[in-house]
Motif scaffolding. Sequence first.
Motif, short mmCIF file in Angstrom:
data_model
loop_
_atom_site.label_atom_id
_atom_site.label_comp_id
_atom_site.label_asym_id
_atom_site.label_seq_id
_atom_site.Cartn_x
_atom_site.Cartn_y
_atom_site.Cartn_z
N ARG A 626 0.83 -1.21 0.00
CA ARG A 626 0.00 0.00 0.00
C ARG A 626 0.86 1.26 0.00
O ARG A 626 0.51 2.26 -0.63
CB ARG A 626 -0.93 0.01 1.20
CG ARG A 626 -2.25 -0.73 0.96
CD ARG A 626 -3.27 -0.41 2.04
NE ARG A 626 -4.58 -0.97 1.72
CZ ARG A 626 -5.56 -0.32 1.11
NH1 ARG A 626 -5.36 0.94 0.72
NH2 ARG A 626 -6.72 -0.89 0.85
N CYS A 661 2.80 7.64 3.16
CA CYS A 661 1.49 7.18 3.62
C CYS A 661 0.34 7.86 2.88
O CYS A 661 -0.77 7.31 2.83
CB CYS A 661 1.33 7.44 5.13
SG CYS A 661 2.43 6.41 6.15
N GLU A 670 -4.26 10.83 3.60
CA GLU A 670 -4.23 9.67 4.50
C GLU A 670 -3.05 9.76 5.45
O GLU A 670 -1.96 10.20 5.08
CB GLU A 670 -4.15 8.37 3.69
CG GLU A 670 -5.39 8.03 2.89
CD GLU A 670 -5.46 8.79 1.57
OE1 GLU A 670 -6.50 8.73 0.89
OE2 GLU A 670 -4.44 9.45 1.21
N CYS A 672 -0.48 7.67 8.32
CA CYS A 672 0.13 6.35 8.40
C CYS A 672 -0.75 5.39 9.21
O CYS A 672 -0.78 4.19 8.93
CB CYS A 672 1.51 6.46 9.03
SG CYS A 672 2.73 7.23 7.93
N ILE A 675 -3.30 3.99 6.77
CA ILE A 675 -2.73 2.97 5.88
C ILE A 675 -2.47 1.68 6.66
O ILE A 675 -2.70 0.59 6.14
CB ILE A 675 -1.42 3.49 5.25
CG1 ILE A 675 -1.72 4.70 4.37
CG2 ILE A 675 -0.75 2.41 4.43
CD1 ILE A 675 -2.67 4.43 3.23
#
Length: 823
Positions: A626, A661, A670, A672, A675
Amino acid sequence: MGKAIRWLFRIAAALVALAAAAVAVVAYLAGRSLPDYDQTQAVAGLSAPVEIVRDTANVPHIFGEADADVFFGLGYAHAQDRLWQMVVLRRTAQGRLSEIFGRRTLEIDTLMRRFGLYLAAQASVAAQDDRTRAALEAYAEGVNARLAEINAESLGRGAPEFFIFDAAIAPWRPADSLALVKVMALQLSGHLSAEVRRARLSLALEDRPGAVADLLPEAPGPGVAALPEYADLLPERPAPRRVAAAPDDPLWPVPRPELAGASNAWAAAPARAAAGGTLLANDPHLGLSAPAIWYLARLELSAGGVIGATIPGIPAVLSGRSDRLGWGLTSSYLDDQDVFLEEVNPDAPGEYRTPDGWAPFETRRSIVEIEGEAPVTVTLRRTENGPVLPPGRFGLGAVTPPGHVAAVSWTALSEEDTSLGAAIGLMYADTVEEALDAAALYVAPSQMLTVVDGERIAMKLIGAMPRRDAAHQTQGRMPAFGYRPENRWQGTLPYAANPGFTDPPGAIVGNTNNKVVDRPFPLHVSHRWGDTQRVERWRRLMQGREIHTRDSFVEAQLDTVSYTARTLLPLVGADLWYTGEAAPAGTPERRRQRALDLLAEWNGEMNEHRPEPLIYAAWMRALQDRLIRDDLGPLADDFTHLRPLFIERVFRDVDGAGAWCDIRRSAAEESCTDIARLALDDALVWIAETHGDDLESLRWGDAHQATHDHQALGKVPLLRYFVNIRQSTSGGDNTLMRGRTAGEGPAPFRNVHAAGYRGVYDFADPDSSLFVISTGQSGHFLSRHYDDLGQLWRRGDYVRMSLDPELARAGALGVTRLVPDGS
């Protein structure tokens, strides 16, 4: 109707009978190739009789009146048990696999011919000293004596595979053994691929200065090799605690960078050993296969007995001990490969640019024979820097500018390679000093040699270190222009420049492929090291006790605690452990909470019977994907293994690394934590689809199976169930008992690269030393010795490494007596 049924029954019975007869014939022919370990055989090439005593583990103990006869016996024993393996390795070096495997291996053959490893080996025969040349010649005669016996007595062609892949077996020659050393160098070298990958990453992230350093950071710290004195660490010592995209073809000889060599070795001087003798542990890591690449043997030479791990085809104990000395090898990660971008003359395509102007490529044609098809002619080119490689290999095309081709410089291409002479010299050495002197002959693959005698310990990088100019454009990190003189190699550095550590004050040395020195370029050794994680666990285990024993070294060798998991989980899950909210049963949120609860109580032990290692590994895999997929796109597929320093930099926001992130293609920003949560959900969905919904019943060993596959028959329907070996295993990518995962495919956590050999040598009581390999001594899948040692290896057990001839004879499986022909 009844008559038709009777005829159908008769036809079916006849077909069954024919099938049974066919199976019986095949079994008989295959069984003919099983060696008789208890016989007397007259052979040509011996000066006096040789005895090969097979102990209870089927380890040959070879006795002869002259050293040449002992090497003859080793060649004969190797050919008895591993003839197919030897022939395939030789054909790999020669680029002649397609003669038996067809078009499937054409890419391998053309690549190997471009490298020219076999030609370099042939040229290197003349560079060997008299002792090494005599060993090579005697060994080859021993292999050929077995071939003559097979032909004379119709012994099933020597291995059952030869009935399936029909090809003549040429006599063994000294150059063949030298070529196998070079094949091993190829399997342990990853800098070529790493240079190209770094260049591709730089291109992909050119708009983000510093981002390459996040994903490919420098190994931190000054380097670890010799540990400080134990007393110096006492104030800070923790409380002691005991804790339990290459072709999809197994024959492909070039590993991905993540699988290009590893290993562990450590040694303790008498001051740190309970019994007052030196200790040494070594477990070299290579790709798993059936049979294993390693073969255990004992040679009784004029200098005394030597026992340990050999590679069939090579006449030397590469890791082992004598009565006087013990030695082990680990990959040094020396930067011994450089990619050069050679500018082609636009007006004369047969020329390339050099510092002195245009020069012609060295060109020759090579014909590759293909089983069942017309041969293919390949044009091979070389420059002053080395062989030219095609743009379709190693991703070179993605980083080679128009009008250029890529060539590679590599120490293993030397035509004066005396590495085998160094390996043989170690078997005759009496002291640490003599061993280090013998190792000066070593060229490639570069290794960290850990060596002990009765009183002293040492570790030194062995192998030729390229001499680079301090003004090199990329410092060897990425491809550079070959026409610029500052980029070209200027020979090699003197052996004295290789880093080494002898008799350190702390009385312990060791290596886990970690950074060992922090020297400025061009004496840097490497910008890329194989480990930043296992070394921390090793240091804790070594310094967690003042005195060590053989058993404490075994315990460290089999340690499955992940320092990485202990470091990353509190960091990644810092804001996820306790949300203060109860999730309804059956929801993804409840499942996430249960997974986090399990991980919160876990000590980081990658135990095959536990669910937590699988949850952790799947989470970290999904998290890294990701983080990088959004920025790298398809290039993310090159990063299939967890990069702990990258994850740590991101979640600590080192130099702004937390920017990874944020998903660049989304409007929201977003964090961390976002994520990490999404990645955990991804991992749990994947686990449910592949391993089931019940988290508590998961087993890491089901996902982390050791896959010892037969290189030629491992994918053949039905037959693969007889030739492949599968074992549930503990450990992981970053544990001392390393089980490197595949990183790709439907089963990404398969254990595909591990310690195929383990040895622990105790010089207070040498005959209590231990060793084991990951399969069995025999390469014949009908032999009971095909996988018998593998069961011990899986459980963390060993067999006794003894030089006592009476002990070997006491439970001998058989004694082969080779006598000179006509005597």
